[in-house]
Every structure is written in C-alpha cells, then in structure tokens.
Design a protein around this motif. Structure first.
Motif, PDB file in Angstrom:
ATOM      1  N   ASN A 327       0.812  -1.217   0.000  1.00 52.48           N
ATOM      2  CA  ASN A 327       0.000   0.000   0.000  1.00 52.48           C
ATOM      3  C   ASN A 327       0.845   1.266   0.000  1.00 52.48           C
ATOM      4  N   ALA A 328       2.161   1.113  -0.044  1.00 52.51           N
ATOM      5  CA  ALA A 328       3.039   2.281   0.016  1.00 52.51           C
ATOM      6  C   ALA A 328       2.961   3.076  -1.279  1.00 52.51           C
ATOM      7  N   SER A 329       3.083   4.404  -1.160  1.00 49.86           N
ATOM      8  CA  SER A 329       3.108   5.260  -2.339  1.00 49.86           C
ATOM      9  C   SER A 329       4.414   5.075  -3.090  1.00 49.86           C
ATOM     10  N   GLY A 330       4.507   5.700  -4.259  1.00 49.62           N
ATOM     11  CA  GLY A 330       5.717   5.542  -5.054  1.00 49.62           C
ATOM     12  C   GLY A 330       6.964   6.003  -4.334  1.00 49.62           C
ATOM     13  N   THR A 331       6.881   7.160  -3.674  1.00 51.71           N
ATOM     14  CA  THR A 331       8.037   7.687  -2.947  1.00 51.71           C
ATOM     15  C   THR A 331       8.368   6.817  -1.740  1.00 51.71           C
ATOM     16  N   ALA A 332       7.338   6.420  -0.997  1.00 52.56           N
ATOM     17  CA  ALA A 332       7.568   5.567   0.173  1.00 52.56           C
ATOM     18  C   ALA A 332       8.162   4.229  -0.237  1.00 52.56           C
ATOM     19  N   LEU A 333       7.669   3.669  -1.346  1.00 51.78           N
ATOM     20  CA  LEU A 333       8.191   2.397  -1.826  1.00 51.78           C
ATOM     21  C   LEU A 333       9.655   2.532  -2.232  1.00 51.78           C
ATOM     22  N   ALA A 334       9.993   3.664  -2.858  1.00 51.24           N
ATOM     23  CA  ALA A 334      11.387   3.894  -3.258  1.00 51.24           C
ATOM     24  C   ALA A 334      12.304   3.925  -2.043  1.00 51.24           C
ATOM     25  N   PHE A 335      11.840   4.562  -0.946  1.00 55.07           N
ATOM     26  CA  PHE A 335      12.641   4.607   0.279  1.00 55.07           C
ATOM     27  C   PHE A 335      12.788   3.210   0.882  1.00 55.07           C
TER      28      PHE A 335
END
Length: 466
Positions: A327-335
């Motif tokens: 469920n992570a956003s694109g930026t959160a997933l990248a981190f």
C-alpha cells in the motif's frame, strides 16, 4: 615454503610463474581446508539444513522442537528476483554483431544461466562462468559454484588470473579428479588424499586466454546473508524454544496437595476428568492445580521481532511480506527499496564486468563471425523487477520525441526487450502497410478503367467524325 596464498577476500594468489603440480596441489589443499566447509555451510543454510537440526538431542521427556525459518533462502531469492528477475538487455549498434550475440544467448539459454549465476554469487559471494566447445564446435557457457572451482591470480597490482582448477574430491574419497585450465590448454588431474595432484593428458583450447570468468558479489566476496547467519540461527532457536513452551503447557503436570491418592484414583481422574476431594472438616483444604512454568511469552515475542527486523536491516534486503508494503506510495516504496537498490546497482557493475570478460572470450573464438574487439561496444541494461507503470513509461517516451533516437526511446519501455529488434519490426510493419496501400490503389485504378461505359467511347468517336 608456501607458494600459494589465500587472503580474507577469498582470493588465491601466487608468485610462481607457472601452474606446477606443487602450486596446484597447494591451491587445492587451501581450498579444501579453508573455504570448502564455509561454502557448504552457506549451501546447507539455503537448502534449509540449518545448525539447529544438528544440535544435541534433549532428554526424551523434554519437548525438542527444531524449527527452521529459512530467511537465508528468502533473502537470496528475493534479491536475485529483484536484481535480475527481468533478463538483462544486451545490445550492439552493428546488426551483424547484434545477431551474433542473440544467437549465442539463445544457444546457451543465457537468461537462465545469468539468473543462476547471480543466485550462486548471492549464496557464496562469488561464482564462475566456464566457456567450452561442444561436439558441434559451438561455443557454450555454463555456471559453476566455488565449492569445486577456484582461480589463482598473480601477485601484481591488477591481480590477473593465471589458471583455474575445477575438481571433484571429498575428504572421504581416496582419489578424485579434476581439470587444470590455463590460457592455452586444459590438463586432466588426478587428486590423491590430502590434495596432492598428478597431471594427466593435456588438450589445447582455442580461446587464447583463460576461459573461466569470475563474478563477485562484492569486493570481499561475501554472500548476501553472510552477515546475518548468526541472527538466523538465533531466530531458529528462539522460535523452537517458543514451540517447546507451547508443548510444555499442553502437557503440564497436575499437582494434588493434601490428598493421598492410589493408582486407581489417578486412573479415574485421568479417565473421568472429575475431582471430588474433602477433608471432613479436618486440616487444610486439598490443593489441586497444574504446575506452571514461568511465562516468558512477551520476552520471546520481543526477541523474535528484534531478530527478524535485524535480519532485514543488516542484510539490506526488503521484507516484502510487510502488511503496508503493497500500500506504500511511489516515494515511500522507493525509500523502502533504497538499500536493496544500492546493493543491486553494485551487483550490476560486477555482472557487467564479468559479461565483458565473457564476450571478450567468445569474440576471440576463431569461428566467430565478429570482430575480436566488437565486445567493447556491447551495452547492458539491467531492469529492476518491480511493478511497472506502463502508462508513465509511454508518457516519458512521448516527451522524449525529437530529443533522442528511437532506439533510446524504446529502451525506456519495460515491455520492450530488444529496442533494435523492435525498430526492425516497426519498419517491417510500416513497409507492409505501404505495400498494402499501393496494391489497393492499383487495384482501384484497374477497376476504374474496366468500368468505363462503352457508349461514352462510341459517342466520343462519333463526335470526332462529324
């Protein structure tokens, strides 16, 4: 006096100028004595044969669970799938060279070979590619683990490879066999107990250089789960002890204080599960209950959570099973993937270096229909195996129109494996469309001429006569 040295980076070096029987024997003895058991430990952990399964057995009346939570395999498979789950795109500007590479890759199932090579390097810290000619004189390549192969380097600053040894020998065997591989020939080896070798028949090869390439996971040749092996073993132990506690509470001892029971009474209680005790008003009341072991459930859960989190943090491989991961956003997933992406980029560079050496050998084969230095212009594109936004990629391609070449634009699309081949398909389809339009127009012209009315021709002729 020692002629072969093994450093902490698992690198064999020698100052000897040739691969003599003494040098080869010493290299094999070092490999068996210092490294083979470490490699076998890593292989066993990946195969779910962990340390806890070999601990001393407990007394028969004690619970003795042996749980294996195989995070070693999870880490390797997750990282391999992320780093090279999408096959590497190998391209060249010249069509003849590109076709040669495509044929070589198809013949050798290179997509599978590259994945297995990367996985072996994840497990052991490094792996090998071995080039050879098959019975049809085709250039073939296969992967090999460092359990039974080694390369010895010179002592120069470049640490150039001198020779490789591939062997099959266990300490329980009295005789083994192998091959000594140099830059000009392959020599059969007979290996005696203790690692002493005898040279056999030699066969020259056609490569002009050592046909063995090493892929290293990192400069230290550490496997991807080497830094967390103790944590994995501790997690297995903690989970097993927790399972033992569950068994203990499921089979706890019943204590009865203040009542004298005979064997028949005990049997009745076990059968009917009914207690009926009294003291006739004399003395203390009977005490009936279960003996309870001190409850360490919270402590165990905290330890298990700590070990689990530490395994992923130190190995730098993301835990894909986390509930909030999907469920992570694109930026959160990248981190979340940043640490693993850094590892993958480092692995990309090591693989590109190994591929350069591989194609340098392949292009040097006399039967190859390509320039010997053609490998220098090969381009490799590594793609992360993560969910892709095709719409976003298509928008990027549209914005790049007129700024870069068509091949570069197509390389942005994850659905395109070979941009050059895709351009050829586009050109072929466009030509077919133009030919179809031209044929349709010619057919229409012929039909128009055929449908002209004869009366109009006769009237025209009559008007000319008048």
């Amino acid at each position: 006096m020692s002629q072969v040295f093994l450093n902490k980076r698992k690198l064999f070096t020698t100052s000897a100028g040739e691969a003599s029987t003494e040098v080869v024997s010493e290299a094999i003895r070092l490999h068996i004595g210092e490294l083979k058991s470490k490699y076998q430990t890593n292989e066993s952990m990946y195969m779910s044969d962990h340390e806890i399964l070999h601990e001393k057995e407990r007394d028969p009346w004690k619970p003795d669970n042996r749980l294996v939570i195989n995070y070693a395999k999870y880490i390797v498979d997750t990282f391999s799938g992320y780093q090279i789950g999408v096959p590497v795109k190998v391209t060249h500007n010249e069509k003849s060279v590109s076709d040669f590479i495509d044929n070589f890759r198809k013949l050798n199932d290179m997509e599978d070979t590259e994945f297995e090579l990367a996985k072996i390097a994840d497990i052991f810290g490094h792996a090998f590619l071995y080039v050879y000619q098959d019975e049809n004189k085709n250039t073939r390549v296969t992967y090999n683990s460092p359990i039974n192969m080694l390369i010895v380097h010179d002592t120069s600053i470049a640490e150039l490879p001198l020779f490789a040894v591939r062997y099959a020998f266990n300490e329980s065997d009295t005789t083994g066999y192998g091959q000594l591989i140099t830059d000009h020939e392959i020599t059969e080896l007979t290996i005696q107990a203790g690692g002493t070798v005898t040279f056999g028949e030699s066969t020259p090869h056609i490569y002009g250089r050592l046909p063995v390439v090493e892929l290293i996971e990192n400069e230290e040749r550490q496997g991807i789960f080497d830094s967390v092996k103790t944590l994995i073993n501790a997690l297995n132990k903690a989970a097993s002890e927790k399972a033992n506690d569950v068994d203990y509470f499921a089979d706890a001892y019943l204590k009865i204080v203040g009542v004298d029971l005979d064997g028949e009474d005990v049997g009745d209680i076990r059968e009917t599960r009914i207690f009926n005790f009294w003291n006739n008003g004399e003395g203390p009341l009977p005490d009936v209950g279960f003996l309870e072991k001190p409850n360490a459930d919270t402590t165990q859960e905290n330890l298990i959570t700590l070990l689990k989190d530490s395994i992923f943090a130190i190995s730098m491989v993301a835990n894909m099973t986390e509930e909030d991961f999907g469920n992570a956003s694109g930026t959160a997933l990248a981190f979340k993937l940043q640490a693993m992406d850094n590892l993958a980029k480092m692995k990309d560079r090591k693989m590109q270096s190994a591929f350069n050496r591989l194609y340098e050998i392949v292009f040097n084969v006399p039967m190859a229909s390509v320039p010997q230095d053609g490998w220098k212009d090969i381009k490799y594109k590594f793609t992360r195996n993560v969910p892709r936004n095709i719409l976003e990629e298509a928008q990027i391609v549209a914005q790049l129109s007129g700024q870069v070449s068509d091949a570069t634009k197509l390389s942005v699309l994850s659905i395109v494996d070979n941009p050059e081949a895709e351009l050829e398909k586009i050109e072929k389809e466009e030509k077919e469309k133009q030919d179809s339009i031209r044929n349709n127009m010619l057919a229409m012209d012929r039909n128009t001429d055929k449908d002209l009315p004869e009366s109009d021709d006769e009237n025209l002729n009559g008007a000319q006569d008048e």
